[in-house]
Design a protein around this motif. Structure first.
Motif, PDB file in Angstrom:
ATOM      1  N   ASP A  60       0.830  -1.208   0.000  1.00  0.00           N
ATOM      2  CA  ASP A  60       0.000   0.000   0.000  1.00  0.00           C
ATOM      3  C   ASP A  60       0.863   1.255   0.000  1.00  0.00           C
ATOM      4  O   ASP A  60       0.614   2.201  -0.741  1.00  0.00           O
ATOM      5  N   ARG A  88      -8.574   6.346  -9.670  1.00  0.00           N
ATOM      6  CA  ARG A  88      -9.534   5.306  -9.298  1.00  0.00           C
ATOM      7  C   ARG A  88      -8.912   3.923  -9.484  1.00  0.00           C
ATOM      8  O   ARG A  88      -9.118   3.014  -8.683  1.00  0.00           O
ATOM      9  N   ALA A  91      -6.678   3.244  -6.569  1.00  0.00           N
ATOM     10  CA  ALA A  91      -7.495   2.950  -5.389  1.00  0.00           C
ATOM     11  C   ALA A  91      -8.096   1.551  -5.473  1.00  0.00           C
ATOM     12  O   ALA A  91      -8.124   0.816  -4.471  1.00  0.00           O
ATOM     13  N   ASP A  92      -8.569   1.153  -6.649  1.00  0.00           N
ATOM     14  CA  ASP A  92      -9.130  -0.184  -6.828  1.00  0.00           C
ATOM     15  C   ASP A  92      -8.073  -1.262  -6.588  1.00  0.00           C
ATOM     16  O   ASP A  92      -8.354  -2.303  -5.985  1.00  0.00           O
ATOM     17  N   GLN A  94      -5.352  -0.969  -4.697  1.00  0.00           N
ATOM     18  CA  GLN A  94      -5.057  -1.025  -3.268  1.00  0.00           C
ATOM     19  C   GLN A  94      -6.161  -1.754  -2.508  1.00  0.00           C
ATOM     20  O   GLN A  94      -5.887  -2.543  -1.601  1.00  0.00           O
ATOM     21  N   GLU A  95      -7.395  -1.521  -2.883  1.00  0.00           N
ATOM     22  CA  GLU A  95      -8.520  -2.200  -2.240  1.00  0.00           C
ATOM     23  C   GLU A  95      -8.464  -3.706  -2.491  1.00  0.00           C
ATOM     24  O   GLU A  95      -8.713  -4.515  -1.585  1.00  0.00           O
ATOM     25  N   ASP A  98      -5.708  -5.108  -0.283  1.00  0.00           N
ATOM     26  CA  ASP A  98      -6.110  -5.095   1.125  1.00  0.00           C
ATOM     27  C   ASP A  98      -7.144  -6.170   1.440  1.00  0.00           C
ATOM     28  O   ASP A  98      -7.131  -6.754   2.515  1.00  0.00           O
ATOM     29  N   SER A  99      -8.049  -6.440   0.506  1.00  0.00           N
ATOM     30  CA  SER A  99      -9.096  -7.434   0.746  1.00  0.00           C
ATOM     31  C   SER A  99      -8.605  -8.860   0.491  1.00  0.00           C
ATOM     32  O   SER A  99      -9.342  -9.811   0.744  1.00  0.00           O
TER      33      SER A  99
END
Length: 148
Positions: A60, A88, A91-92, A94-95, A98-99
């Motif tokens: 991240d 975007r 951000a997608d 990184q998400e 993270d998930s």
């Protein structure tokens, strides 16, 4: 007949005129070296465990740094919509990391590409659009304007 005996001691060897040879030194490593090596191995093991458990946080941070660098080098012909799409896509990604949808090891090629882009003085609009598509693809999103 026996040879005559003499009362004199045998002459000393010219290779060791001072007396008997010293005791041989033991071969191999000493205790301090072995203990030092074990301590280094334990520290490396702890560091590896910490690196593995914190890989998503580290990724991240690295993605954030690369995003900031690339956004600072955007060419003037990139539209606000393209810039927003790029942000975007970061951000997608990184998400997704993270998930747990993406293994950080799977992103090595993408990271290499971002590193080479961030090292450039000025990026082209085509490079930005290609990077955006790659980020969206890595995050599992359908690139804008394309159908599955």
């Amino acid at each position: 007949m026996e040879p005559p005996s003499s009362s004199y001691p045998p002459p000393s060897s010219p290779f060791n005129p001072t007396g008997p040879a010293p005791a041989p030194r033991p071969s191999g490593c000493g205790k301090p070296v072995i203990i030092g090596c074990l301590v280094v191995l334990v520290l490396l093991g702890v560091g590896l465990v910490l690196l593995i458990t914190n890989a998503p946080k580290l990724l991240d941070w690295a993605l954030g740094q690369m995003e900031a660098t690339i956004l600072a080098q955007l060419p003037p012909d990139v539209t606000p919509e393209e810039k927003e799409r790029l942000q975007r896509a970061f951000a997608d990604l990184q998400e997704a990391v993270d998930s747990g949808k993406i293994n950080p090891a799977e992103l090595q090629d993408l990271q290499r590409k971002m590193m080479s882009l961030s090292g450039k003085q000025r990026l082209t609009r085509e490079e930005i659009l290609e990077l955006t598509r790659d980020l969206e693809e890595a995050a599992g999103k359908t690139p804008a304007g394309e159908s599955i």
